[in-house]
Design a protein around this motif. Structure first.
Motif, PDB file in Angstrom:
ATOM      1  N   UNK A 141       0.877  -0.853  -0.037  1.00 43.39           N
ATOM      2  CA  UNK A 141      -0.373  -0.021   0.262  1.00 43.39           C
ATOM      3  C   UNK A 141       0.681   1.010   0.148  1.00 43.39           C
ATOM      4  N   UNK A 142       2.165   1.180   0.909  1.00 46.87           N
ATOM      5  CA  UNK A 142       2.923   2.230   0.608  1.00 46.87           C
ATOM      6  C   UNK A 142       3.767   2.635  -0.321  1.00 46.87           C
ATOM      7  N   UNK A 143       3.735   1.841  -1.317  1.00 44.65           N
ATOM      8  CA  UNK A 143       3.977   1.924  -2.138  1.00 44.65           C
ATOM      9  C   UNK A 143       3.168   2.233  -3.550  1.00 44.65           C
ATOM     10  N   UNK A 144       1.859   2.029  -3.433  1.00 45.68           N
ATOM     11  CA  UNK A 144       0.504   2.209  -4.361  1.00 45.68           C
ATOM     12  C   UNK A 144       0.533   3.766  -3.976  1.00 45.68           C
ATOM     13  N   UNK A 145       1.026   4.463  -2.639  1.00 42.98           N
ATOM     14  CA  UNK A 145       0.514   5.649  -1.622  1.00 42.98           C
ATOM     15  C   UNK A 145       1.803   6.441  -3.062  1.00 42.98           C
ATOM     16  N   UNK A 146       2.439   6.465  -3.048  1.00 41.58           N
ATOM     17  CA  UNK A 146       4.001   6.630  -3.082  1.00 41.58           C
ATOM     18  C   UNK A 146       3.725   6.813  -4.904  1.00 41.58           C
ATOM     19  N   UNK A 147       3.023   5.720  -5.312  1.00 39.02           N
ATOM     20  CA  UNK A 147       3.531   5.529  -7.181  1.00 39.02           C
ATOM     21  C   UNK A 147       1.811   6.927  -7.130  1.00 39.02           C
ATOM     22  N   UNK A 148       0.751   7.000  -6.647  1.00 35.10           N
ATOM     23  CA  UNK A 148      -0.754   7.650  -6.963  1.00 35.10           C
ATOM     24  C   UNK A 148      -0.164   8.818  -6.687  1.00 35.10           C
ATOM     25  N   UNK A 149       1.413   9.400  -5.793  1.00 34.18           N
ATOM     26  CA  UNK A 149       1.233  11.025  -4.949  1.00 34.18           C
ATOM     27  C   UNK A 149       2.432  11.453  -6.148  1.00 34.18           C
ATOM     28  N   UNK A 150       3.064  10.738  -6.597  1.00 39.19           N
ATOM     29  CA  UNK A 150       3.969  10.968  -7.873  1.00 39.19           C
ATOM     30  C   UNK A 150       3.406  11.416  -9.207  1.00 39.19           C
ATOM     31  N   UNK A 151       2.745  10.505  -9.393  1.00 41.12           N
ATOM     32  CA  UNK A 151       1.860  10.781 -10.579  1.00 41.12           C
ATOM     33  C   UNK A 151       0.833  11.778 -10.715  1.00 41.12           C
ATOM     34  N   UNK A 152       0.006  12.211 -10.006  1.00 42.04           N
ATOM     35  CA  UNK A 152      -0.617  13.309  -9.884  1.00 42.04           C
ATOM     36  C   UNK A 152       0.126  14.651  -9.673  1.00 42.04           C
ATOM     37  N   UNK A 153       1.337  14.278  -9.014  1.00 43.59           N
ATOM     38  CA  UNK A 153       2.618  15.844  -9.183  1.00 43.59           C
ATOM     39  C   UNK A 153       2.553  15.575 -11.316  1.00 43.59           C
ATOM     40  N   UNK A 154       2.950  14.862 -11.002  1.00 41.66           N
ATOM     41  CA  UNK A 154       3.492  14.717 -13.076  1.00 41.66           C
ATOM     42  C   UNK A 154       2.537  15.082 -13.413  1.00 41.66           C
ATOM     43  N   UNK A 155       1.654  15.287 -12.954  1.00 42.48           N
ATOM     44  CA  UNK A 155      -0.036  15.163 -14.474  1.00 42.48           C
ATOM     45  C   UNK A 155      -0.304  17.081 -14.247  1.00 42.48           C
ATOM     46  N   UNK A 156       0.135  17.515 -12.650  1.00 43.21           N
ATOM     47  CA  UNK A 156       0.259  18.761 -11.912  1.00 43.21           C
ATOM     48  C   UNK A 156       1.543  19.505 -12.868  1.00 43.21           C
ATOM     49  N   UNK A 157       2.465  18.491 -12.921  1.00 39.22           N
ATOM     50  CA  UNK A 157       4.004  19.630 -13.492  1.00 39.22           C
ATOM     51  C   UNK A 157       3.437  19.944 -14.533  1.00 39.22           C
ATOM     52  N   UNK A 158       3.074  18.576 -15.409  1.00 34.41           N
ATOM     53  CA  UNK A 158       3.007  18.778 -17.410  1.00 34.41           C
ATOM     54  C   UNK A 158       1.911  19.908 -17.520  1.00 34.41           C
ATOM     55  N   UNK A 159       0.843  19.827 -16.408  1.00 36.77           N
ATOM     56  CA  UNK A 159      -0.208  20.455 -17.160  1.00 36.77           C
ATOM     57  C   UNK A 159       0.106  21.771 -16.889  1.00 36.77           C
ATOM     58  N   UNK A 160       0.725  22.036 -16.459  1.00 40.77           N
ATOM     59  CA  UNK A 160       0.919  24.016 -15.735  1.00 40.77           C
ATOM     60  C   UNK A 160       2.530  24.302 -16.963  1.00 40.77           C
ATOM     61  N   UNK A 161       3.042  23.231 -16.760  1.00 37.60           N
ATOM     62  CA  UNK A 161       4.516  23.767 -17.931  1.00 37.60           C
ATOM     63  C   UNK A 161       4.162  24.031 -19.456  1.00 37.60           C
ATOM     64  N   UNK A 162       2.629  22.916 -19.541  1.00 39.50           N
ATOM     65  CA  UNK A 162       2.072  23.510 -21.219  1.00 39.50           C
ATOM     66  C   UNK A 162       1.673  24.440 -21.597  1.00 39.50           C
ATOM     67  N   UNK A 163       0.740  24.921 -20.250  1.00 38.64           N
ATOM     68  CA  UNK A 163      -0.205  26.080 -20.063  1.00 38.64           C
ATOM     69  C   UNK A 163       0.631  26.933 -20.039  1.00 38.64           C
TER      70      UNK A 163
END
Length: 317
Positions: free
Chosen positions: A227-249
């Motif tokens: 579960x800890x790994x899944x939570x870390x993956x979800x957190x990092x994936x969410x950050x990636x989505x936010x970062x990429x979206x903000x960068x392209x905007x």
């Protein structure tokens, strides 16, 4: 006169900005207090503190730009105000992109779950923590230089518009000026590509490492929780989505502004996406960091008790 949609976007932006300023301010204050008590800041806390402080300031500049665009268009077009706002935006945003990239690289090289055995990777893993102060200093220098170049580009773009309107014939000097104006936007866009590529590469490696380690634990030990790994993956994936979206905007906003075709409601939408990235990442950092999460829970508990006592005194004087 602002439309209803633009006013709704502005109210949403105010909420996102308040969340971002509180979240980033909280991270910076907690790290500074811990550093003052221990007389030492870890490399991770250095990066987090710089990232939070610059994002806190960036939220203030973002809100200022939104207010000028929405309510004081005439004032915003004044050269001195526009130059100051653009310069602050560029410096704080470029530095924040680099700090976020260094945070991703630090997590990749220093978290023990990374399982890449390449010699270059292992050497960087040993040396990276000691390089963090110099990387942060280099980031400030790079951001300042990139801001100077980009603000010169903004000035040249405004001059290009005047030049092109005055060109009455196709002289060689006129063609050269027009060609330079055509590609001058790259002076604004290119500097932010470097932290984006570093962040993207390190995040992909870290996500791959987390996924491999999770599958390895699941295959070798059936009763081990992942579960800890899944939570870390979800957190990092969410950050990636936010970062990429903000960068392209950011890039799209720069290109549309350069073309002078961006509407006010589109700009407000861009501001909301950029603010959502910074605010969302601050919340993610607080919830995945045990120390920050524990401190936030303690503060919220004390705040609820204080509000309860105040309410009880008001109801029962």
């Amino acid at each position: 006169m602002a439309t209803l949609f633009e006013l709704f976007g502005f109210v949403l932006l105010v909420i996102e900005t308040l969340i971002g300023m509180v979240g980033n301010g909280f991270i910076a204050i907690v790290n500074c207090i811990d550093g003052f008590r221990s007389r030492k800041l870890s490399p991770a806390d250095m990066i987090l503190s710089c990232l939070s402080l610059f994002r806190f300031a960036f939220h203030a500049v973002l809100m200022q730009a939104a207010i000028f665009n929405l309510f004081f268009m005439d004032s915003f077009l004044m050269p001195k105000i526009k130059f100051s706002s653009d310069s602050s935006w560029l410096f704080l945003n470029t530095a924040s992109l680099w700090f976020a990239a260094w945070l991703s690289v630090f997590i990749l090289y220093c978290v023990k779950i990374t399982n890449f055995s390449h010699s270059l990777f292992l050497q960087m893993k040993r040396r990276f923590p000691g390089l963090v102060p110099w990387l942060l200093l280099g980031t400030l220098v790079y951001s300042a230089l990139a801001t100077i170049v980009a603000t010169m580009d903004i000035t040249l773009i405004s001059e290009c518009s005047s030049y092109e309107s005055l060109l009455g014939n196709n002289t060689d000097s006129g063609i050269k000026t027009s060609d330079f104006c055509k590609y001058s936007i790259f002076l604004y866009v290119v500097p932010d590509l470097f932290p984006f590529m570093i962040f993207l590469f390190s995040s992909i490696l870290l996500l791959t490492s987390l996924w491999r380690h999770k599958n390895l634990l699941r295959n070798t030990a059936k009763d081990v929780s992942t579960e800890a790994h899944l939570n870390a993956i979800k957190a990092l994936a969410s950050f990636c989505i936010l970062y990429v979206s903000s960068f392209f905007v950011e890039i799209l906003n720069a290109v549309l502004s350069w073309m002078d075709t961006v509407d006010l409601w589109v700009r407000i939408f861009f501001f909301n996406v950029i603010a959502a990235y910074s605010s969302g990442h601050a919340i993610i950092l607080i919830f995945i960091n045990p120390r920050l999460k524990q401190e936030s829970v303690r503060i919220l508990h004390q705040l609820s008790r204080w509000l309860h006592r105040r309410t009880f005194r008001w109801v029962c004087p």
